[in-house]
Design an enzyme around this catalytic site. Structure first.
Site, mmCIF file in Angstrom:
data_model
loop_
_atom_site.group_PDB
_atom_site.id
_atom_site.type_symbol
_atom_site.label_atom_id
_atom_site.label_comp_id
_atom_site.label_asym_id
_atom_site.label_seq_id
_atom_site.Cartn_x
_atom_site.Cartn_y
_atom_site.Cartn_z
ATOM 1 N N GLU B 410 46.926 -20.678 -26.746
ATOM 2 C CA GLU B 410 48.203 -21.401 -26.849
ATOM 3 C C GLU B 410 49.320 -20.368 -26.800
ATOM 4 O OE1 GLU B 410 49.294 -23.201 -30.522
ATOM 5 O OE2 GLU B 410 47.757 -22.205 -31.702
ATOM 6 N N GLU B 419 56.364 -16.841 -22.440
ATOM 7 C CA GLU B 419 55.839 -15.990 -23.514
ATOM 8 C C GLU B 419 54.661 -15.155 -23.006
ATOM 9 O OE1 GLU B 419 55.463 -18.176 -27.200
ATOM 10 O OE2 GLU B 419 57.527 -18.859 -27.111
#
Lengths: 630, 630
Positions: B410, B419
């Site tokens: 995740e 990210e």
């Protein structure tokens, strides 16, 4: 770039057949060229790498790696290959090309070349090309980045491409244009717009030349005219030929092209007197004077006293006023007060006008600058004697012993009223007779929208907001005016009906002004600011002007004024732009505010001013960045 | 403004017949209103002054000068008269009106009123009005400036007027809108655009109400819907009536209007779970996380672990993958590696999926944050025991003892890949079996052009260039999306055909991207930036999304991302805007660059992308202002 012996112009050679610095160097030197353009990528290497051939490795540059840096740096201008596929839409191809472009620029900076030459992609809008170029700009220190733009004969797309590129690149000052001229030039306005752009080089393909009757290559009249305008901006030239022995023109061979360009340069017209005076000041920003707050220096007086036209016109105006005011043969003494007399040039002219008109005069010379008063007193003693009274006082507060017939002043700035002539003369008119005459009797400010990348670079290089909302006095050169100047406002003297006393609150408020002018834009352009001028009526039909259309020939005392825009505005063909100007005052200062607002013309279905977007901000609100002290 | 007892909404009263604060105060209070709008100039005074009558002098304000400041300040909102002639074109009238306007604003600030209310002139484009307002903004400290704008039922001119005003005033944050709603509302898009503007008050004339079947004033469904949207943005309300006893509606009298508005406020719908979670975060700019460079804090883990949807979907994806991968009844052990395990929520879900699917698993929990590893080891001891191996390592450099069947991560940000999920998973896939599964299997970034004065104010308030080219995570509220989001790029995992080893030069370059999307603009608007979202496919049809059209209901872990524009772009109806996005990397960092380029649609006479002006710059060139560390 090494310059030619004996000074003058730098002309380089691009030879499609030469892929090697040594060969190119030999050919160029022999033919009298001072530098050469060389593609940094060997032919075939780009294709091999793009096709995935790893074997060419890092050795993809011309074979003469062993040539010393000094040779390279002084001689070669590096052509960057592989730009063309950057906007192809094929991601992997775009990435490989970008890596190749970066590698070439690194190589060029390693060698210390003075410039690299990018070519605008022929497919796509060039946004990815712009980003790749933008990246390399941060890698450059000494080396410049030139973008080759070929003027197209049809529409204005070549300028639009350049404009998109430099907009995306934040008006980066490292980015300049290498302008290629075709054999067929487009209409004049599509040429003139380039004068406002940072053109560093002109590329002339041999095919752009025609043969004269002896078979030598020459340029058409239109080419000549445009090339000479660019020569004023210190551009370099590049002749682009297919090979050393191509035979487009019967006579002269390769040397003839550079010889002809040098010939054009040597035989360019002499600059006129104003241009001579302005030498070194073209596109140079000067802060406008603060004549009320500061005392001018002697050297400043000296320069302006040399104007061959201004004082001649003043003398003519005084002469005409004397003739009108006093009948022939009368003994009546006309009182002339020169307010802001400086070191006395107008006093002298007033006396000369009296002699020429055979009228009797008494002259007062009023001056607030104590240093100038020293000179005035000297001249009174040695030249003028009893004809002149020298008064050291601010005209706004002087208690005059008698009233004047004629008030003479030279308080005008580049924008007419910007050195506070209205406020000074309103203060001085207390001692002007009811039917007295002011010379000047009126002055009008003019504005027009202006394109000038150079001036925008200059102003924004300060890196702050204040400089972007300050007007500058500047002799224009690298500019393109986007419309004929229109009148903003007029001040007349004496100001009839003025009731308040100087010093009373709001005394100056009647000199506040608001005005808007509309300009129809005939061609897509980037507006960087506003040009300002003035026309002044000294007396009846005696006038002085710096308005381009009515400029007093040879008068050099005033350069135009430039009001910047903080963010350049893109103006489209057929649109209109409204320039809003305010002249404001408070108790201590006078200032201007300005804004540019795009408008749609009125039509049956839309009101007089339809609202469109893209207005500028209002500049210099409240006089926060620029003001003239009272 | 004094707020109503018991909290809630502030509703004020404007009474055309009341020209005196005492009278207005009595009427308003009796009818339950918490403040009143009063014109600061007594009726007739403006006309007298403009006609040259000096006798009214400075005493032109309402007779109740003696009312204490506290009464005024808490109760009165000051209407500014004399704005209407500011663009009349009559210079002397304009100057007098401007002086009157300034005088009123000075008076209002002297009294400490919370706001003054300007009215847009009905003649002229309002440029001089804008300058007058702009001047007064610098005089205000506590007092706010509201501009009364009446939404017109026909075209979008009311927004254009406001937009011109705030553009000329440099997007000044002191300037807000008091939006007057007519009885007939224009089409929906002309309402929604106001949600992106700084609307501080809604003015409802009594004529905008209809009577319900008991004769009481109520609003139409469309009015209700729009008013409720504005209530979310904490606006105040003003009911505007002709007199205290006007009889537009049969029942209820003056109190009924404020009672109805309070009723609408009290009965507004409950916020959904995401909005509840976001409470206090609307339009609040957050710097995106730097998950590789920084270690998340415990509280951050805790918040995100509470998401009711995300982990449920992950468990569903793992469950489905287990069922697909291992036949019923098989004893095969599936190796699941959770990379970036944090405090273990996905480890727990993987174990639950194994139980639910009745499959045997071995789970590895790989985590680089030493603090999270403490928790993981704790949980292993107390809950998971031998089913889980905890590994303290950066997944990109871990030497795994065996290969995984399923890689669960995740690592997604609001823009999907921001990210650095691509870089991490490319590094981790070394230990994924050839036919292994990555959960997520792909993710796609989306963008759309956005209007939001609020967000622009927030970003530009930092006063530097760097903040204007940094993306922010933000829960949108005061925004207007100018087009449906379009996909930018997609990353798929595992990345088949990846050859390079992690750590080798250019390892990450295959994750560079360039993409452009075109949006047709259906309505004149100011574009302040770009909204970013993502959709991710976890496994087959199990997906999570923050794309507005496909948003996973109730999932709150991600707010959208906002990419600002340094200079807002005006977009015209019918034009198109192309958003260009680049994802770039070097050895140490990943960053985005972006630009907005207006384009003309292709036609028979123009090529695919005709060049028009007004492009933005390329933002964040070379990652100079924002980057994510590798």
């Amino acid at each position: 770039m090494a310059s030619v012996e004996g000074g003058g112009l730098s002309v380089g050679l691009e030879l499609a057949s030469a892929t090697d610095a040594t060969v190119l160097g030999a050919v160029s030197t022999e033919a009298g060229y001072s530098f050469g353009v060389l593609q940094l990528l060997r032919p075939g290497v780009q294709e091999a790498i793009l096709a995935g051939d790893q074997s060419v490795g890092q050795s993809f540059f011309p074979s003469d790696l062993q040539v010393t840096n000094a040779t390279y740096a002084g001689f070669v201008l590096g052509g960057i290959s592989a730009c063309d596929a950057l906007d192809s839409g094929v991601e992997i191809l775009q990435q490989k090309c970008e890596a190749l472009v970066k590698r070439q620029v690194q190589w060029a900076t390693h060698l210390g070349l003075s410039a690299v030459l990018f070519s605008y992609p022929t497919t796509g809008a060039g946004v990815n090309f712009a980003r790749a170029v933008n990246h390399t700009l941060s890698m450059l220190s000494y080396t410049q980045a030139w973008v080759r733009i070929c003027i197209e004969s049809e529409d204005g797309d070549s300028w639009k491409k350049w404009n998109l590129l430099r907009t995306l690149c934040e008006h980066n000052t490292k980015l300049s244009v290498a302008l290629e001229l075709p054999a067929e030039l487009p209409e004049e306005s599509l040429l003139l717009q380039w004068l406002a752009e940072p053109v560093k080089a002109v590329i002339l393909p041999t095919s752009a030349f025609i043969a004269n009757n002896r078979g030598f290559p020459v340029l058409s009249k239109r080419h000549q005219s445009f090339v000479r305008k660019l020569m004023e901006q210190n551009v370099q030239f590049v002749v682009s030929a297919k090979s050393a022995d191509e035979n487009i023109h019967p006579s002269g061979g390769l040397p003839a092209y550079q010889q002809y360009i040098q010939h054009l340069y040597r035989t360019r017209p002499e600059p006129d007197v104003v241009d001579k005076f302005a030498s070194g000041y073209h596109d140079y920003l000067q802060q406008p004077l603060q004549p009320l707050m500061d005392n001018l220096e002697s050297a400043t007086y000296e320069v302006f006293e040399k104007d061959p036209i201004k004082y001649q016109e003043y003398e003519r105006a005084i002469y005409r006023a004397l003739l009108d005011r006093v009948p022939d043969g009368s003994d009546r003494v006309t009182v002339i007060m020169v307010v802001g007399a400086g070191r006395g040039p107008l006093v002298q002219r007033a006396l000369q006008a009296a002699v020429a008109s055979n009228r009797k005069v008494k002259v007062y010379a009023i001056e607030k600058n104590p240093n100038a008063v020293v000179t005035l007193r000297c001249r009174k003693e040695s030249e003028w004697e009893d004809l002149v009274d020298v008064i050291h006082c601010d005209m706004r507060y002087w208690e005059a012993p008698e009233q004047a017939d004629i008030l003479v002043s030279e308080l005008l700035g580049s924008f007419g009223d910007n050195e506070l002539s209205p406020e000074c003369l309103d203060g001085a008119q207390r001692f002007l007779k009811e039917n007295g005459i002011s010379i000047p009797s009126s002055y009008t400010a003019f504005v027009s929208p202006l394109s000038s990348t150079k001036l925008y670079h200059e102003v924004s290089s300060y890196g702050d907001n204040a400089h972007l909302e300050t007007p500058y006095v500047v002799k224009f050169r690298a500019v393109h005016e986007l419309g004929a100047p229109l009148p903003v406002w007029t001040f007349e003297h004496p100001h009839r009906g003025l009731k308040l006393e100087p010093g009373s609150p709001n005394f100056n408020e009647h000199n506040n002004r608001y005005s808007k002018q509309r300009f129809q834009i005939s061609q897509d352009a980037m507006m960087h600011g506003i040009a300002g001028y003035f026309e002044a009526i000294l007396y009846k039909d005696v006038m002085i002007s710096i308005h381009p259309k009515t400029h007093s020939p040879g008068m050099f005392s005033w350069f135009p004024i430039f009001f910047p825009l903080k963010v350049p505005l893109y103006l489209s063909t057929g649109s209109s732009i409204e320039l809003h100007f305010w002249r404001m005052c408070d108790a201590r200062k006078v200032w201007y505010e300005w804004a540019a607002v795009p408008v749609l013309p009125a039509s049956d279905s839309t009101p007089e001013t339809a609202l469109v977007g893209g207005a500028s901000t209002i500049h210099n609100i409240g006089g926060r960045s620029y003001w003239i002290g009272l």
